[in-house]
Design an enzyme around this catalytic site. Structure first.
Site, short mmCIF file in Angstrom:
data_model
loop_
_atom_site.label_atom_id
_atom_site.label_comp_id
_atom_site.label_asym_id
_atom_site.label_seq_id
_atom_site.Cartn_x
_atom_site.Cartn_y
_atom_site.Cartn_z
N GLU A 1 0.85 -1.20 0.00
CA GLU A 1 0.00 0.00 0.00
C GLU A 1 0.89 1.25 0.00
OE1 GLU A 1 -3.04 0.59 3.01
OE2 GLU A 1 -3.79 2.35 1.92
N ASP B 1 -3.23 12.15 -2.39
CA ASP B 1 -3.47 13.60 -2.39
C ASP B 1 -3.88 14.03 -3.80
OD1 ASP B 1 -2.44 14.25 0.39
OD2 ASP B 1 -0.71 13.22 -0.46
N LYS C 1 -5.32 22.05 -7.44
CA LYS C 1 -5.01 23.25 -8.22
C LYS C 1 -4.23 22.87 -9.48
CE LYS C 1 -4.76 26.29 -4.24
NZ LYS C 1 -3.87 26.88 -3.25
N ASP D 1 -11.78 10.28 -4.03
CA ASP D 1 -13.08 10.95 -3.88
C ASP D 1 -13.08 12.26 -4.67
OD1 ASP D 1 -11.28 12.33 -2.33
OD2 ASP D 1 -12.73 12.82 -0.75
N THR E 1 -11.50 4.40 5.04
CA THR E 1 -10.42 5.10 5.74
C THR E 1 -10.87 6.50 6.15
OG1 THR E 1 -9.52 6.12 3.75
CG2 THR E 1 -8.65 3.93 4.36
N PHE F 1 -9.75 9.30 5.16
CA PHE F 1 -9.92 10.21 4.04
C PHE F 1 -11.19 9.92 3.26
CE2 PHE F 1 -5.75 11.47 5.17
CZ PHE F 1 -5.68 12.80 4.77
N GLU F 2 -11.59 8.65 3.24
CA GLU F 2 -12.86 8.34 2.59
C GLU F 2 -14.02 8.92 3.41
OE1 GLU F 2 -13.64 4.25 1.59
OE2 GLU F 2 -15.38 4.84 0.41
C1 LIG Z 1 -4.77 11.92 1.40
S1 LIG Z 1 -3.76 10.87 2.36
C2 LIG Z 1 -4.62 9.31 2.28
C3 LIG Z 1 -4.19 8.37 3.35
C4 LIG Z 1 -4.86 6.98 3.36
N1 LIG Z 1 -4.59 6.25 2.14
C5 LIG Z 1 -6.34 7.10 3.60
O1 LIG Z 1 -7.14 6.76 2.70
O2 LIG Z 1 -6.73 7.54 4.71
C6 LIG Z 1 -2.38 10.59 1.28
C7 LIG Z 1 -1.16 10.02 2.01
O3 LIG Z 1 -0.16 9.69 1.07
C8 LIG Z 1 1.11 10.01 1.61
N2 LIG Z 1 2.02 10.17 0.47
C9 LIG Z 1 1.90 11.04 -0.55
N3 LIG Z 1 2.88 10.87 -1.45
C10 LIG Z 1 3.66 9.85 -0.96
C11 LIG Z 1 4.84 9.22 -1.45
N4 LIG Z 1 5.40 9.60 -2.60
N5 LIG Z 1 5.37 8.23 -0.71
C12 LIG Z 1 4.79 7.85 0.47
N6 LIG Z 1 3.68 8.41 0.97
C13 LIG Z 1 3.11 9.40 0.25
C14 LIG Z 1 0.85 11.27 2.42
O4 LIG Z 1 1.82 11.46 3.43
C15 LIG Z 1 -0.54 11.00 2.98
O5 LIG Z 1 -0.47 10.38 4.26
#
Ligand SMILES: C[S@@+](CC[C@H](N)C(=O)[O-])C[C@H]1O[C@@H](n2cnc3c(N)ncnc32)[C@H](O)[C@@H]1O
Length: 240
Positions: free
Chosen positions: A71, A146, A150, A182, A219, A221-222
């Protein structure tokens, strides 16, 4: 630009020549709880995987050769922990740059006594490039990455043609990349980019989005997306 704006993400006085690679994240200062600090001290030796020495021997990391799920960006690890607990016969590796999230994951893994879960705290793109052997994964999960809404930040989205090609090369033939978001414009971008990847084939027979897999835990974020009234789009692509 503000100090928080990732467009200021450069090394300083030497301008373009020393500009850092574009990354899909900005490391947040996020405070660690006392328990998470303890996890880093006491549990990292059990659950953490150090990288930097080239390709990992994943069978040695887990002490066995089982089906393997990776993951990317697991956040606080809710989905990874739930999956590892539900499938003790499979192995789960998570990559996340946010240290408190990794601490949270280790605490939950300890509570549940999980033996089939490991974590790496580093940029997933670098880890895929440098540490994960070709054809070594059965499944790669990218849930709620993420969205970088923008336009000037679209280049920071982790899903790009080079990324899907890289992920596909680490999957075994028939292995599956599952994504969910989402944010509809990101879903459309994911569909376009993954569909154009020559080593992936859309597992959804109509060439569109996939049904929500029963296996995908909800999760943080969902739930946030649900509160904001967003839809959710799932995608599944198999390595050809
Ligand atoms: C919007 S959050 C979603 C977290 C989780 N998947 C959830 O659904 O709750 C995106 C996560 O991806 C991590 N992330 C973004 N780019 C990454 C990368 N290149 N390597 C490791 N983690 C990364 C961020 O630190 C963040 O915790």
């Amino acid at each position: 630009m503000t100090p928080d704006d990732p467009d200021t993400d450069h090394t300083g006085s030497h301008g373009d020549a020393r500009r850092r690679a574009i990354r899909s994240f900005v490391v947040r200062a996020g405070r660690m709880t006392v328990a998470q600090e303890r996890a880093w001290t006491e549990l990292w030796p059990r659950y953490g995987v150090e990288t930097g020495g080239g390709l990992l021997d994943l069978a040695a990391v887990f002490g066995r050769d089982a089906r393997r799920t990776l993951e990317i960006g697991f956040g606080n690890g809710e989905s990874l922990v739930a999956l590892a607990a539900a499938h003790p016969g499979r192995d789960y590796l998570g990559i996340e740059v946010h240290r408190p999230g990794v601490g949270h994951l280790m605490l939950r893994a300890e509570e549940l006594g999980l033996a089939n879960l490991r974590a790496i705290c580093r940029d997933a793109v670098e880890v895929l490039q440098q540490c994960i052997p070709a054809g070594s994964l059965d499944e790669v999960l990218l849930y709620f990455p993420d969205p970088w809404p923008k336009k000037r930040h679209h280049k920071r989205r982790i899903v790009q043609p080079a990324f899907t090609t890289l992920v596909a090369s680490r999957l075994r033939p028939g292995g599956v990349l599952r994504m969910a978001t989402d944010w509809q414009p990101y879903a459309e971008h994911m569909l376009e980019v993954a569909s154009a990847c020559e080593s992936l084939s859309n597992a959804s027979p109509d060439g569109g989005y996939a049904p929500r897999p029963d296996s995908r835990p909800v999760t943080r974020f969902e739930r946030r997306g649900q509160r904001l009234g967003h839809g959710v789009w799932d995608l599944a692509f198999s390595r050809t």
